[in-house]
Each structure stands twice: as structure tokens, then as C-alpha cells.
Design an enzyme around this catalytic site. Structure first.
Site, PDB file in Angstrom:
ATOM      1  N   CYS A  26       0.857  -1.142   0.047  1.00 29.10           N
ATOM      2  CA  CYS A  26      -0.062   0.032  -0.054  1.00 29.10           C
ATOM      3  C   CYS A  26       0.929   1.381   0.121  1.00 29.10           C
ATOM      4  CB  CYS A  26      -0.884   0.026   1.144  1.00 29.10           C
ATOM      5  SG  CYS A  26       0.079   0.056   2.741  1.00 29.10           S
ATOM      6  N   HIS A 578      36.612   0.629  24.872  1.00 27.32           N
ATOM      7  CA  HIS A 578      35.536   0.951  24.477  1.00 27.32           C
ATOM      8  C   HIS A 578      35.373   2.126  23.669  1.00 27.32           C
ATOM      9  CE1 HIS A 578      31.080   2.059  24.889  1.00 27.32           C
ATOM     10  NE2 HIS A 578      31.039   0.996  25.631  1.00 27.32           N
TER      11      HIS A 578
END
Length: 655
Positions: A26, A578
Site C-alpha cells: 500500500c 570501549h
């Protein structure tokens, strides 16, 4: 967007090609029918770039893409090898888990979705032409008016033929035979009979079914209705034809089926449609229109509040298609509809909230989602706004529903009507113009309602919704803290098997794993690291996107998203590196892991490649902490130097 790669991920996510019964699209969604929805991987699809979310409703597995859905769909059917307009070869349809309501919605959406754009466009043209006539720009006697009006009105007049095409696919009826039913219903001589002044008899006299009979079929009275612009009669006729055609095929020899099957189907279905199906369907449509309008007239304000508040919820679950059927029933019975127009304020309330979020958020990714969602919402495509911006934050979505409900009261007070199917957003306005009288005061009530909805959504979000805008980011930060803590635990767990028997490790030195600027850990803008809760160490603001090993040792942790690496050095140091702050939220985007867990590495070996510019563009700090998670095994951890460092320079002394 890499549509081919996305298409492959979608096909895998829905359980593979063999699990797909059919797929259509759609405005914003790929609508799958799956043999087994349990085989689909919902979370994987939701977390895939290019997919807004996944919705399961009305027997459909809906993958929400957004404005690019048509391009994705075209690529999908090529990559998946789907044929017949998106239909797979296997015609198996699993409807065992569909309720009656689901089946109804599935039929309505399947019939209307393919030509809804053309229908809305025709409505807009018809409304604009009527407005031009009302304002004196066009004369109704002019050829320009008649041609332009015909462009808009013809699709509505011949609506049964368009519906017959899609209903034929739905009920597996030969396409041109189904179109023949509709053509017969709209045949000029048949239409003329319905308005004939010659009355043979009146049946059901004294009841609400009282009808004049103008003709007969071999002596059987025919209640001839005007079927132009109708919906229910042709749908029921094609549905009935599905059974008739199947029965005819069962006894007609294969060699003559090509012409005898449609021959007998037309001869059986068309008369029965005129004698039984058409009148009954028309009465059912009139009854549906009377019931809905009766409910509306009982309390227009209450109806407005409920529709305004819950319309977006209806859209989410796909049940809004039920109101489309009601709309056409009202249109056929009265020439207008007062119910569907109550949904018009919702998209404006939604974009008002989204604009406020755009101004409130500090997250670049949220801004990147909100701006295009705001633009598409102006034109009535609100799925990107709902699924990408407001619904995940909950409170803004609720605010948009409240703003919509309040603004919709204005529509009820103005007795606003829709005279044709229109678009949504600003494209709905032409559909509210009376094709006979032109623009009236109710049209201005609609304009006012949409403006109020936009303003209310914006103001309410600015006043009450700010705390929810970046709340997800705060939650992600908290999650990242927990992730970081888990990383440290994992390093300790994996390093425990080689933990030395002495209380303190022997002194050692770590070299820089990055090129960049070395800073004390206390200057990192994250309390988890700056407070040294996970251990002492340092941090580097990298100038090059390659993280390397700070010493000889082996890898004990490779985080799946690539933003963190844990090592155990040969000298006993447990090191967590990190890359960046909160970069776990990138889900690996911009990172390329070069090593595996338990891999032996030497100082300077590359561990991770990362895209500094992409990470910064996404709104994240690339400062990289280097934490000694077993700091307690050393008397002191200190910086060997500060300022600019290069890979291989001594940066941390562990004594």
C-alpha cells in the site's frame, strides 16, 4: 538505500520465499500473507535499517517501509522471484486463524488498495472543478468544465467495474467475466429503467423495503436499482460468481471451457444479480448507512471525539478499512458521508507533535526521522511519524490522539461532509467541496479543525511531552552502562582461568592502541568511566579509525556490535577498550571487527576498524576509554604521558 540487500533481509525475515503466500504493497507497507507467521523473525526485521516496524493485523504480516515502499516492492518481487503481481506460484491461503472481522477487512483492503490512489485523485479533481465553478472561475456550460468534471466523476460512476477487477482476483473469478457483470449493471438502458416513470407494481408496500417494479425477467419482478458508484452489489455478485464458475467448470468439458464457462456464468449471475443480489445488497447498504448515520446523529460530538482519538489506533491495526466500506454505503445512499471525515484531524495533530519533537530533541538520529515524517504527514502519510517518532515514545502518540479528538469536535459542529473519496492530509480538502453548490461554510470548519489539530498537537507536546522525547536515549545510556558493567564481568570471567596466584601482578606498560589525543579517564563525559567505577585507565580522542592491541595477549571479549573489545595481556592485565560513548546504540553500524574471541594477538595488531565521521554524524562522541578492569591487582595505574600519541607509544604504566 540498498533495496536489493534490504529485500533479501525481508524475505529471510518473513521465513523465506516458501513461507510467502502473496505480497502486495500500500502507501507505506509491504503486506504479506504467510503460511506460518511463527516462522517470521519480528525483532530482526524491526531492527533492520530501512524498516520502520512490523505490524500483524487482519491476517496480514505488514512490514512498514515508509515512502520508499514502491521501490522496495519492485526489487523484492525480482529478488524473491515472485510473479503474478507479487503473488507466488503456490495458491495456498491459510485463513484458519482469521476472525470474520479479519476476513472482512482483508477483503475490503484487498479490493480497494490497488486503485485507492486513482480514486483519491479523481475525488480531488472533482472537488477542485466544483470549487472553480463555485468561485466563478469555470462555467458549468463550458466544455472545459464538462471535460474536467468527467475526469473526476467517471471513476466514481464506473466504480463497480474497477471493483469487479480486484474482486475477481480476490474471489478467483475470470477477470473479464467479472467486468461483464459490472458493465451490465451500468448499461445505459438498464440505468434508464431504474428512473422510468412506468410502474408495473409496487412490492413490500408499507415497509422500509417498499420498491417500485418497472420491468420483469420472464415474468419475475425486477427491482431495478441505480448501481453507478455502488460497492456492495458488485462485490456480492462477484463473490457469488466464484461459486457459480467453480460449479460450471465441474461439468463443462475442458475442450470448450474457454467460452462456455463465462457463457453460463454470465447467464446465471447477471439475472440473479438484478433480481436478488442487487436489491438485497442495496438495502443492506442503505441499512448500514442508516445505522451509522443514526449513531452519528445520536451524538455527533461523542462520535467526533471517539473517531478523532482512536483513528490512528485503527490505522495501526489496519481496521480503518471497515470505515471505507461504510463511507461508500453512505455515499451510495445519501451522496455524502459524515463519518470518515472525522479522521481528517488526526494527521495534522500528528505532524504538530512531530514538529515539536523536531525542535525539542537533541538526538541527530531523531531529527533525521522527524523531518521527513513531518513532510509526509502534511500529505496524509502518517505511518513514518507514528512508527518512527511518536508511538515508540508513547506520550507524544497519546498527545496526538488527544489533540485530534479535541479538534475533531469542530468538524462535528460544522456538520462537515465528504462528497467523494479524497486523499488524506491537505489532499482531503477538495473531497469536502459540494459538487453541486461548491464551497460552503462547512468547508471552512474543516480547514479550521485541521489548523487547530496542528496547533494543539504542537503546543501540548511542547508543554507536556518534552520529557519523553529523548527518554529513550537516557534508557539506552543506562543500558550501555549495564552493558559496560557486563563487559567487565565477562573479561574477568574469561580471564579467571589464567589469573596469577599472587595478589599483585608484575609491573607492565601498555602502548597506545590508537593515534590521537591521550587524556585522563576523569575527563571522559560518562560517569561510568570518569568515576573509575569499572577501573582506572586513560582515554584517547582518536584521529584514525583503527583500534589496535595495546600489548601481547589474547582476546577474551568481542562485543557483537563491534564497539568494545576485551583483552587479557600476557602480563595479566585485563583491558577493556570501549570505542565512543553510547555507541552500542549504532547496532554495529560503522564498526568492522577484525578479530575473534580467544584469538592470540601481538601489540599493534588491528582489532577493530571504525568510521569516525559516520559515528560523529550520528551524534556520538568517539572518545575511547582504555580501562584496566583488574585495577585492584596493581598498586598504581598512571599515565606515561599526555597529549598527542601514536600507535606504539607508551601510555599506561601498571605498577
Amino acid at each position: 538505500m540498498a533495496y536489493e540487500d534490504l529485500s533479501k533481509k525481508i524475505i529471510a525475515g518473513v521465513g523465506g520465499k516458501d513461507n510467502v503466500v502473496s505480497v502486495v504493497h500500500c502507501t507505506t507497507r509491504l503486506r504479506f500473507k504467510l503460511k506460518d507467521e511463527k516462522k517470521a523473525h519480528d525483532d530482526e526485521l524491526k531492527n533492520t535499517d530501512g524498516i520502520v516496524t512490523v505490524v500483524k493485523s487482519a491476517g496480514q504480516y505488514q512490514v512498514v517501509i515508509g515512502n520508499e515502499v514502491a521501490d522496495v516492492y519492485d526489487t523484492l518481487i525480482k529478488v524473491g522471484g515472485f510473479s503474478d503481481g507479487g503473488q507466488v506460484a503456490d495458491d495456498y491461503v491459510d485463513k484458519s486463524n482469521m476472525s470474520i472481522a479479519d476476513k472482512f477487512i482483508d477483503i475490503v483492503s484487498g479490493i480497494f488498495t490497488p486503485f485507492l490512489g486513482a480514486l483519491a485523485s479523481a475525488g480531488m479533481i472533482k472537488g477542485l472543478v466544483a470549487a472553480c465553478a463555485s468561485l466563478g472561475i469555470l462555467s458549468k456550460a463550458s466544455g472545459a468544465y464538462q471535460i474536467l468534471y468527467a475526469i473526476g466523476d467517471s471513476i466514481f460512476y464506473f466504480l463497480p467495474i474497477m471493483i469487479a477487477v480486484n474482486a475477481a482476483k480476490k474471489f478467483k473469478v475470470e477477470l473479464f467475466t467479472a467486468m461483464g457483470f459490472a458493465a451490465a449493471m451500468l448499461y445505459p438502458a438498464i440505468v434508464a429503467i431504474s428512473s422510468s416513470k412506468t410502474t408495473l407494481m409496487t412490492i413490500f408496500k408499507g415497509t422500509f423495503l417498499q420498491s417500485d417494479v418497472h420491468t420483469t425477467f420472464f415474468g419475475i419482478p425486477v427491482i431495478m436499482m441505480n448501481y453507478s458508484s455502488t460497492v456492495i452489489p458488485i462485490i456480492l455478485a462477484v463473490w457469488f460468481a466464484g461459486y457459480v464458475q467453480k460449479w460450471v467448470k465441474s461439468w463443462v468439458p475442458a475442450v470448450v471451457r474457454t467460452f462456455l464457462v463465462p457463457f453460463f456464468t454470465l447467464l446465471i449471475v447477471v439475472p440473479i444479480t438484478f433480481i436478488v443480489i442487487g436489491p438485497v445488497a442495496t438495502w443492506l447498504g442503505d441499512l448500514l448507512a442508516a445505522v451509522t448515520n443514526g449513531a452519528y446523529n445520536l451524538s455527533p460530538i461523542l462520535a467526533a471525539i471517539l473517531m478523532g482519538a482512536f483513528w490512528q489506533v485503527f490505522v495501526i491495526f489496519g481496521v480503518h478499512w471497515g470505515f471505507v466500506a461504510v463511507f461508500f454505503a453512505n455515499l451510495a445512499a445519501y451522496g455524502f458521508d459524515k463519518l470518515l471525515v472525522l479522521s481528517s484531524a488526526a494527521s495534522f495533530a500528528q505532524i504538530g507533535v512531530v514538529l515539536a519533537i523536531l525542535l525539542q530533541t537533541k538526538n541527530e538520529k531523531t531529527k533525521g526521522l522527524a523531518f521527513p515524517a513531518f513532510l509526509s504527514g502534511i500529505f496524509g502519510v502518517t505511518e513514518p511519524a507514528i512508527y518512527g517518532v511518536t508511538l515508540p515514545r508513547k506520550k507524544p502518540f497519546i498527545i496526538s490522539c488527544i489533540a485530534s479528538a479535541l479538534a475533531t469536535i469542530i468538524i462535528a459542529l460544522g456538520n462537515v461532509k465528504l462528497y467523494m473519496m479524497g486523499g488524506m492530509g491537505i489532499f482531503l480538502y477538495p473531497a469536502a467541496i459540494n459538487p453541486k453548490t461548491g464551497i460552503d461554510k462547512s468547508f471552512y470548519f474543516l480547514i479550521a479543525a485541521t489548523i487547530v489539530a496542528f496547533i494543539l498537537g504542537f503546543v501540548l507536546q511542547m508543554l507536556f511531552g518534552k520529557d519523553a522525547v529523548d527518554a529513550q536515549d537516557q534508557e539506552h545510556i543506562a543500558n550501555d552502562v549495564q552493558v559496560a558493567a557486563n563487559e567487565a564481568k565477562e573479561i574477568k570471567k574469561n580471564a579467571a582461568v589464567v589469573k596469577p596466584s599472587v595478589d599483585y601482578n608484575k609491573p607492565t606498560t601498555l602502548v597506545s592502541p590508537l593515534n590521537g589525543e591521550l587524556i585522563p579517564l576523569s575527563e571522559v563525559k560518562d560517569e561510568v568511566f570518569s568515576t573509575k567505577a569499572m577501573g582506572d585507565g586513560a582515554a584517547i580522542r582518536p584521529s584514525e579509525g583503527v583500534l589496535r592491541a595495546p600489548a601481547n595477549g589474547h582476546v577474551v571479549l568481542v562485543f557483537p556490535t563491534g564497539h568494545a573489545i576485551g583483552m587479557h595481556t600476557d602480563d595479566g592485565a585485563e583491558v577493556l577498550m570501549h570505542i565512543g560513548m553510547d555507541t552500542v546504540n549504532l547496532n554495529g553500524k560503522g564498526f568492522e571487527t577484525l578479530v575473534k574471541k580467544d584469538q592470540v594477538v601481538k601489540a599493534g595488531d588491528p582489532l577493530v576498524k571504525f568510521d569516525i565521521e559516520a559515528i560523529k554524524k550520528a551524534g556520538y562522541d568517539v572518545t575511547t576509554p582504555i580501562v584496566i578492569t583488574n585495577t585492584k591487582n596493581y598498586h598504581k595505574v598512571s599515565l606515561a604521558k599526555q597529549g598527542l600519541v601514536h600507535v606504539g607509544d607508551n601510555v599506561l604504566d601498571l605498577d
